[in-house]
Write a protein that holds these residues in place. Structure first.
Motif, short mmCIF file in Angstrom:
data_model
loop_
_atom_site.label_atom_id
_atom_site.label_comp_id
_atom_site.label_asym_id
_atom_site.label_seq_id
_atom_site.Cartn_x
_atom_site.Cartn_y
_atom_site.Cartn_z
N ILE A 94 0.84 -1.20 0.00
CA ILE A 94 0.00 0.00 0.00
C ILE A 94 0.87 1.25 0.00
O ILE A 94 0.66 2.18 -0.78
N ASP A 95 1.88 1.28 0.87
CA ASP A 95 2.74 2.46 0.99
C ASP A 95 3.47 2.81 -0.29
O ASP A 95 3.73 3.98 -0.57
N HIS A 96 3.79 1.80 -1.09
CA HIS A 96 4.60 2.03 -2.29
C HIS A 96 3.78 2.03 -3.59
O HIS A 96 4.34 2.23 -4.66
N GLY A 97 2.48 1.83 -3.51
CA GLY A 97 1.65 1.82 -4.70
C GLY A 97 1.11 3.20 -5.05
O GLY A 97 0.79 3.99 -4.17
N ASP A 98 1.03 3.47 -6.35
CA ASP A 98 0.40 4.71 -6.84
C ASP A 98 -1.00 4.43 -7.37
O ASP A 98 -1.79 5.36 -7.55
N ALA A 99 -1.30 3.18 -7.64
CA ALA A 99 -2.62 2.74 -8.09
C ALA A 99 -2.74 1.28 -7.69
O ALA A 99 -1.73 0.59 -7.52
N PHE A 100 -3.99 0.81 -7.55
CA PHE A 100 -4.23 -0.54 -7.05
C PHE A 100 -5.25 -1.23 -7.94
O PHE A 100 -6.28 -0.66 -8.26
N ILE A 101 -4.93 -2.48 -8.31
CA ILE A 101 -5.83 -3.27 -9.16
C ILE A 101 -5.97 -4.66 -8.55
O ILE A 101 -4.96 -5.31 -8.27
N ALA A 102 -7.21 -5.10 -8.38
CA ALA A 102 -7.46 -6.48 -7.98
C ALA A 102 -7.97 -7.25 -9.19
O ALA A 102 -9.02 -6.94 -9.74
N LEU A 103 -7.19 -8.23 -9.62
CA LEU A 103 -7.64 -9.20 -10.61
C LEU A 103 -8.41 -10.29 -9.86
O LEU A 103 -8.44 -10.29 -8.63
N PRO A 104 -9.01 -11.23 -10.56
CA PRO A 104 -9.65 -12.34 -9.85
C PRO A 104 -8.67 -13.03 -8.90
O PRO A 104 -7.48 -13.14 -9.19
N GLY A 106 -8.66 -15.14 -4.64
CA GLY A 106 -9.38 -15.73 -3.52
C GLY A 106 -9.42 -14.82 -2.31
O GLY A 106 -9.42 -13.59 -2.43
N MET A 107 -9.40 -15.44 -1.14
CA MET A 107 -9.55 -14.70 0.10
C MET A 107 -8.41 -13.70 0.34
O MET A 107 -8.64 -12.61 0.85
N GLY A 108 -7.19 -14.07 -0.06
CA GLY A 108 -6.07 -13.15 0.11
C GLY A 108 -6.25 -11.90 -0.73
O GLY A 108 -6.01 -10.78 -0.27
N THR A 109 -6.69 -12.07 -1.97
CA THR A 109 -6.93 -10.93 -2.86
C THR A 109 -8.02 -10.03 -2.30
O THR A 109 -7.88 -8.80 -2.27
N LEU A 110 -9.08 -10.65 -1.83
CA LEU A 110 -10.18 -9.88 -1.24
C LEU A 110 -9.73 -9.13 0.00
O LEU A 110 -10.06 -7.95 0.20
N ASP A 111 -8.94 -9.78 0.84
CA ASP A 111 -8.39 -9.15 2.04
C ASP A 111 -7.56 -7.92 1.66
O ASP A 111 -7.70 -6.85 2.26
N GLU A 112 -6.72 -8.08 0.66
CA GLU A 112 -5.81 -7.00 0.27
C GLU A 112 -6.55 -5.81 -0.31
O GLU A 112 -6.31 -4.66 0.08
N ILE A 113 -7.46 -6.05 -1.25
CA ILE A 113 -8.13 -4.91 -1.89
C ILE A 113 -9.10 -4.22 -0.93
O ILE A 113 -9.25 -3.00 -0.98
N THR A 114 -9.72 -4.97 -0.03
CA THR A 114 -10.62 -4.30 0.92
C THR A 114 -9.84 -3.49 1.94
O THR A 114 -10.32 -2.48 2.42
N GLU A 115 -8.61 -3.90 2.25
CA GLU A 115 -7.80 -3.06 3.13
C GLU A 115 -7.45 -1.75 2.43
O GLU A 115 -7.49 -0.68 3.04
N VAL A 116 -7.12 -1.82 1.13
CA VAL A 116 -6.86 -0.58 0.38
C VAL A 116 -8.11 0.30 0.38
O VAL A 116 -8.03 1.52 0.56
N MET A 117 -9.28 -0.31 0.19
CA MET A 117 -10.53 0.44 0.20
C MET A 117 -10.73 1.14 1.56
O MET A 117 -11.14 2.31 1.61
N THR A 118 -10.40 0.45 2.63
CA THR A 118 -10.53 1.04 3.96
C THR A 118 -9.56 2.20 4.12
O THR A 118 -9.93 3.27 4.64
#
Length: 193
Positions: A94-104, A106-118
């Motif tokens: 998160i700290d080093h990203g300028d943009a964030f994309i979630a491709l399909p 599982g649970m890890g992907t969902l965990d990561e993108i929802t943390e960015v959303m928060t």
């Protein structure tokens, strides 16, 4: 630009998932974007990083030590950041990203993108707008977006919170989202009801 990509370590059943992951990686290399991702060498993670590296792009993999020990980390990355745990891994990405994309994924992907959303919701991504995109390949995330809409309807999130999660369905949508970064944040006051 550093683009943080979250995605599955599996291929998934739909062959289009791999096609789109490779397309994204090739486009990033062609346009000089750096990939920040989970350092994996299989599934969609392997596909996006394969295409990026084949195209001459640079990838930074971020992984906890236990994945390195399990030999699930690429050895041809520009840089590998070893984190103490999954939480530290997510924070670095998160700290080093300028943009964030979630491709399909599982649970890890969902965990990561929802943390960015928060983080976005709480204003913790910094002053510069950092687009948060969910790549809805062949309807994979339809129910996710439906759930976000239900959260809005039942007043567990505000319209702005729903609007900043950008649904992308093709590479052109990603390009447009990156080019228009900031337009949603500029309207935050009026949409923040």
């Amino acid at each position: 630009m550093n683009i943080t990509v979250y995605c599955g370590a599996a291929d998934g059943l739909d062959p289009e998932f791999i096609v789109r992951a490779r397309e994204l990686g090739a486009w990033m290399a062609e346009n000089g974007h750096r990939l920040i991702y989970g350092a994996g060498n299989s599934g969609l993670m392997g596909a996006v990083s394969d295409a990026l590296i084949e195209g001459g792009g640079e990838a930074i993999g971020v992984t906890p030590q236990f994945f390195v020990s399990a030999d699930e980390t690429r050895d041809d990355l520009a840089e590998v950041v070893i984190s103490d745990d999954m939480s530290a891994r997510r924070n670095w990405m998160i700290d080093h990203g300028d943009a964030f994309i979630a491709l399909p994924g599982g649970m890890g992907t969902l965990d990561e993108i929802t943390e960015v959303m928060t983080y976005k919701r709480l204003g913790l991504l910094g002053e510069i707008n950092k687009p948060v995109m969910v790549y809805n390949v062949n309807g994979y995330y339809d129910r996710f977006f439906g759930f976000l809409d239900d959260m809005r309807k039942t007043e567990f999130c505000r319209q702005y919170d729903r609007d900043f999660v950008i649904e992308v369905k093709c590479l052109d949508d990603i390009v447009n989202a990156l080019e228009s970064a900031g337009s949603i944040d500029a309207d935050r006051t009026s949409k923040y009801d």
